[in-house]
Scaffold this motif. Sequence first.
Motif, PDB file in Angstrom:
ATOM      1  N   THR A 469      22.972  56.836  23.739  1.00 22.36           N
ATOM      2  CA  THR A 469      24.184  56.604  22.938  1.00 22.36           C
ATOM      3  C   THR A 469      24.081  55.405  22.006  1.00 22.36           C
ATOM      4  O   THR A 469      24.979  55.192  21.190  1.00 22.36           O
ATOM      5  N   LYS A 477      29.027  60.702  20.220  1.00 18.96           N
ATOM      6  CA  LYS A 477      28.891  60.495  21.668  1.00 18.96           C
ATOM      7  C   LYS A 477      29.617  61.602  22.435  1.00 18.96           C
ATOM      8  O   LYS A 477      29.099  62.115  23.441  1.00 18.96           O
ATOM      9  N   TRP A 481      27.950  64.229  25.005  1.00 19.17           N
ATOM     10  CA  TRP A 481      28.502  64.377  26.360  1.00 19.17           C
ATOM     11  C   TRP A 481      28.709  65.856  26.691  1.00 19.17           C
ATOM     12  O   TRP A 481      28.319  66.323  27.766  1.00 19.17           O
ATOM     13  N   THR A 495      22.106  54.504  31.053  1.00 18.07           N
ATOM     14  CA  THR A 495      23.070  54.087  30.038  1.00 18.07           C
ATOM     15  C   THR A 495      23.791  52.826  30.491  1.00 18.07           C
ATOM     16  O   THR A 495      23.942  52.580  31.683  1.00 18.07           O
ATOM     17  N   GLU A 497      26.830  52.334  29.082  1.00 16.82           N
ATOM     18  CA  GLU A 497      28.210  52.649  28.703  1.00 16.82           C
ATOM     19  C   GLU A 497      28.893  53.442  29.816  1.00 16.82           C
ATOM     20  O   GLU A 497      28.671  54.645  29.968  1.00 16.82           O
ATOM     21  N   PHE A 500      30.754  56.614  29.060  1.00 15.36           N
ATOM     22  CA  PHE A 500      29.979  57.798  28.704  1.00 15.36           C
ATOM     23  C   PHE A 500      29.582  58.594  29.939  1.00 15.36           C
ATOM     24  O   PHE A 500      29.681  59.824  29.959  1.00 15.36           O
TER      25      PHE A 500
END
Length: 512
Positions: A469, A477, A481, A495, A497, A500
Amino acid sequence: MAILEVEGLKFKYANEDLFNSVSFRILKGDHIVIVGDNGAGKSTFMNLIAKNLIPDAGTINWENNVSYAYLDQHLKVKTDISINDYIIDVFKPLYEKEALMNSYYEKLATCKEYEYDKYLDYANSIQEELEKKNFYAINSTMGNMINGLGISEYGLDTKLSSLSGGQRAKVYLAKLLLEAPDVLLMDEPTNFLDEAHIIWLASYLKSFKKQFVVISHDEAFLREIGDVVYNLSNKTLTRYNMPYDRFLVEREIREDNYKKAYLNQQAFIKKTEEFIKKNIVRATTTKRAQSRRKMLEKIQVMEKPKNHEPMHLKFPFSKALGQEVLKFKNLTVGYGDKIVLSDLEFLLRQNQKVAILGHNGVGKSTIIKTIMGLIPKLGGDYIWNPSADLNYFAQEENYASNVNAIDYLRYFYHLKTDGELRSVLAQAGIKGDLAIKPMVQLSGGEQTKVRLALMTMKKSNVLIFDEPTNHLDVASKAELWEAIDAFPGSVILVTHEDNFYEGLVDLELNFE
């Protein structure tokens, strides 16, 4: 008076206008965030105001004696020096002044009597300057920075070349912040930062007494730091003197109004052109037609609203696997003789999606590179199901200067035609001239989309992503996903994030 004033800015890439007479300004105390879709030109604009590029038209005027420093999302620096030497270089001018001051003090012991006051005044003057610049608090200042970003745990004698991409990014950021310029220019500063250090950086910037301009696709981060939002859309920058959440509401209203105005203008132009075509040859109406032609020539034609170029990703599935996909048996990973993680035990099951989490440098990418066979294991074992078909997205990749997106895909699929490769790229949102533009000239988000397009060309039953990402805008994003969620096989995802991977994975492996 503005610290920076930009007027009438124009710039072309591959004969395409990227900006249409853009205006921009930095006022005292401005905490600015710049937002826009991947490929809109945000990084190019930042390079223009940082004087790394020359505009085709317009002016970029910094106030006299204003200092600024730029953190590039693709920053390249020499890596054969230690963390300490790289960071301490910020204070090199002050250390040189200290040495000069000490030389004056030494002269007091041997100088002529009539020279004594002169050298003492020189030394005192430098000492006052050093005190004014907090020279004697350097160790404390450095300590706060490297601890806040988690750099101290790497060991300050460690060479930059020995760090991961994420670790180096934090060192570059620390140096930029320690430089303490009048204006910070930062392009995607949260890439490679884990959650704790993003929170630290947001807090630091919120209390920053000077000015900054930040490009980011991290909405939570933008909400924390931005007081002024510039939106880059339809080749122009629009200033919103408001926090990010209020901007989102206002932008939607303005974009709706812009689309209506554009459609009205296009209808007017079409109607006027039809009148001209019908009446230009008639003696009784030719003057009216000529008058309307002149009027059309003076109209500032609005740019066609550019909507987000969606990604329609689908990762092809090869075949079903048995219950056990990947097993760690006392696995130890690291580099050379340096152990990063040891005695790992884990079982990835069929169709299971797992997120590997932890702060920068803990060993997430090291695990991935080990199980991909890119670096040797240091102990124990990892066992793949013999029927596993792996499809891998690496955290970092370098591109030859003359390789474009079509060339990049053809390296792996050399029998595919240009048309077939363009079709694959278009599904990832890379269309038109972007497909033949050198990869090094694409934005970070566009480069990511090209690499995701490559992954859609391979049938697999295991997807492995290392920070996919980074650089992607919010809409992209969400599309990634959906594509990962729809994949019927197993997934390993690294990741930083949390918004996410939440709702996407079945299992989290968190390394502290």
